[in-house]
Design a protein around this motif. Structure first.
Motif: not given
Length: 135
Positions: A45-61
């Motif tokens: 949750t960012l200042p101002g209330g916006a949200r960001v979805f963060v997800y794990p990824k095995e082969n993340h780049t």
């Protein structure tokens, strides 16, 4: 059509626990974990209330762009605080940065709406984050 729906940005990480510690403890954002096992993910949750979805990824780049931008009133104070919290600032050959890693456009160059100063650092997964002063 989409003006009445909930929307949010997202990005991946290679280690959700490291990301939770970084974004929650180091940056001080509200972190909400959801799911279990292989389906664990989290929202910032960012200042101002916006949200960001963060997800794990095995082969993340790591993203090849800035995934989050934080506007601050005093970039020097923000950079000093981040340095004290263990952040390392990125330097890009196309931008001249000061000793801390802050890029400060010349007089009048930011009047087109760009930042007065900007600095970039990365999260534990290598995603780029910017801190910028606009005034």
């Amino acid at each position: 059509m989409f003006g009445e729906t909930t929307a949010y940005s997202s990005f991946s990480v290679d280690d959700l626990d490291a990301a939770r510690t970084f974004y929650g403890d180091r940056l001080g954002l509200t972190v909400e974990e959801t799911g279990t096992g292989d389906m664990r993910m989290m929202y910032l949750t960012l200042p101002g209330g916006a949200r960001v979805f963060v997800y794990p990824k095995e082969n993340h780049t790591p993203a090849s762009y800035t995934v989050l931008n934080f506007e601050v009133d005093d970039i020097d104070r923000a950079v000093d605080d981040l340095l004290a919290r263990g952040a390392t600032f990125e330097r890009y050959p196309e931008f001249e940065a000061d000793d801390k890693g802050v890029v400060r456009p010349g007089e009048g160059e930011h009047e087109d709406g760009g930042p007065a100063a900007i600095a970039w650092f990365t999260d534990p997964a290598g995603n780029t984050i910017a801190v910028m002063q606009t005034g």
